[in-house]
Design a protein around this motif. Sequence first.
Motif, PDB file in Angstrom:
ATOM      1  N   TYR A 288       8.811 -52.609-102.533  1.00  0.00           N
ATOM      2  CA  TYR A 288      10.160 -52.069-102.372  1.00  0.00           C
ATOM      3  C   TYR A 288      10.714 -52.456-101.000  1.00  0.00           C
ATOM      4  O   TYR A 288       9.974 -52.797-100.075  1.00  0.00           O
ATOM      5  N   TYR A 344      18.257 -51.017-104.369  1.00  0.00           N
ATOM      6  CA  TYR A 344      18.061 -50.187-105.556  1.00  0.00           C
ATOM      7  C   TYR A 344      18.297 -50.950-106.854  1.00  0.00           C
ATOM      8  O   TYR A 344      17.917 -50.489-107.927  1.00  0.00           O
ATOM      9  N   THR A 354      16.090 -58.708-105.474  1.00  0.00           N
ATOM     10  CA  THR A 354      15.222 -58.582-106.640  1.00  0.00           C
ATOM     11  C   THR A 354      15.372 -59.753-107.593  1.00  0.00           C
ATOM     12  O   THR A 354      14.813 -59.738-108.683  1.00  0.00           O
ATOM     13  N   ASP A 367      13.041 -53.354-107.388  1.00  0.00           N
ATOM     14  CA  ASP A 367      14.071 -52.348-107.170  1.00  0.00           C
ATOM     15  C   ASP A 367      13.464 -50.956-107.265  1.00  0.00           C
ATOM     16  O   ASP A 367      12.531 -50.727-108.028  1.00  0.00           O
ATOM     17  N   MET A 368      13.998 -50.023-106.461  1.00  0.00           N
ATOM     18  CA  MET A 368      13.520 -48.639-106.549  1.00  0.00           C
ATOM     19  C   MET A 368      14.320 -47.840-107.567  1.00  0.00           C
ATOM     20  O   MET A 368      13.946 -46.704-107.897  1.00  0.00           O
TER      21      MET A 368
END
Length: 622
Positions: A288, A344, A354, A367-368
């Motif tokens: 992350y 994110y 990402t 991605d979180m």
Amino acid sequence: MKRSMSTCLLAATLTLGSLIQTAPVFAEETSQTEVQSETGITLTRNEDSGCYFWKSPSYSHRSDIMTPEYYVFAGNLSEADMKDLIDEMDAEDALNEWGSSITFITPKNGETYSDADVESFETMISHAPIKNIKLIGIDDGAAFINNKIADHANYIAGMLLVNGTQEDGIEVDQAIPVYLVNPDDNSKAFYEKANAQESIASDLQKTIVGEDETLADAFANAYDQLFIRNYRSHNDLTEFYNLPALADRENTLEYNFELTNSPVFEDLGMTYNEMVHQSIDGLEGSDYAWFEYIPKAALEAEEKTVPLVVTLHGNQNDPRLQGDTTGWEELAAAENFMVASPEYQTAEDHGYFTQEGNTEIYGKVEDMGDDGVINLIEMLETKYPQIDPSRIYVTGLSQGGALTSYLGLKYNNVFAAAASVSGANSRHQAIEELQADYDGAKIPFMYLCGDHDFFQMIPVDGSSEHGTKDLFDFSIWEKDKNTHIYSILTGYQKANSFETADMDMEADPYFGITPTETEDIELGGKTAHVSRLAQDGTTYMELVAIEDQAHWNNKAEAQYIWNFFKNYSRDTETGDLVVAATKAETSGPSTTTKSIYLAIGFAAIALLLFVPSRKKDQANKA
């Protein structure tokens, strides 16, 4: 340039990031040849323009919006001369630090600069997003800039001019930060007058004069004092990244390009942490990424005394944009709070780090996700015990604004307030579900948007004539529900115990709701129309329509949002909202008389007679 609808259509998410191009102006895939120098720098020649350039193979650790792009006017140089000049300026390390490009503009006639070179240069740069153009002029090249470019250089962020002269009678137009070496009296007086003009960027308008310096010293001084400290951006009639779409039909270089400061962490007393390929408690994996902006003073503060602002990037945008271009870094240093900007977005949604292609500096990350932002906050509270859990706030641009609206409603027990900047409504289904059976705490909410926003989100009825309608002859509001923000407003009305109603554009020409109070203010040099919704003297919602502003960050917004945020905190035991002030402050003086309902005015006067006892009572009830 042909208009392209494919670059701006929305599906499930916004495609802002696809419009931002970061390649060097002359680095087209066709009509190029390379010249390898003995020391390894490869100059590339664009056959159409005849210009040679070098793009650093390095990648910046900061947002590429601030990456300096250098254009050198130094006469009719050979390729070997160009390489020697880079060596003489000792510029390679500086170019590598920011991943910059350097382009040599030689006379088209092979002898001396002329009006044809002005036209050629300006045609080329107008067909790429203008962000941070720096000019270097030496001898005749400096004189050419002084006489042919400086009087209309509103798109240039800084210059180094060596041994330049200037003719009589050239009028000042725009401020231009400049480092002069051995200037004549005319050019010195010209730039001193130009940079003495009053503006909101007066602190960046510098005329610095050096005498008899080597090129290496002159470049180093200009780099440290000017080049890394500003950039320019157009965010009025349209977004800077959309200007190339207009270049063939009008002279976009005549537009206003606002001089904007680039934060220098050392000067701010700020620690910048690039948290990449990290694990987050509660989430699987260890790839992350987020970026931390931590004032050094905050690390010395007592436990649970420092606010945290989470700022969320726009669709496909670099998360570092939210630190570098929003004003939150500078404000955090001044007000002593922490800022975090997470990645994110998923690869499927084209998250900046990402997906392949933008990951050279860090490598591809995971991605979180939306809810993973909450996991990150919880971990940051452990990492930094100075964070005050009652003063955690969320804000974001565009798609980040959409996520802000969702997170504020869903996690109303975590955030003390939320502010969406040009926020879309790509999570409209989730927001509509949340407001249908809302039983959470009050959550103060601010929404800011420009009337020239690309996605036509205000007025909320889709009646904007700007944005895609002006650029590409179609209304994106009519094609994509993600641009319809009214359900966000009604969601927060319900969360804050206001009555909701159908859209009424007569009640408010931008937001379609009935405000308690309206006011016109100045925000970053622009007029902003503010509509507030208040109860018992406390503002819970603030909706801000900004004239002549497009779909991008305006640094003045950070201060305005912060003045709103700091009125609110969250009782961490009960989750209830605690109100510290009766009305959010504004960032500047009113430009028109406030329009307030008479009954509210009388109520406010009555409250003044016994505010101390009422405020505590209100806080307990909130």
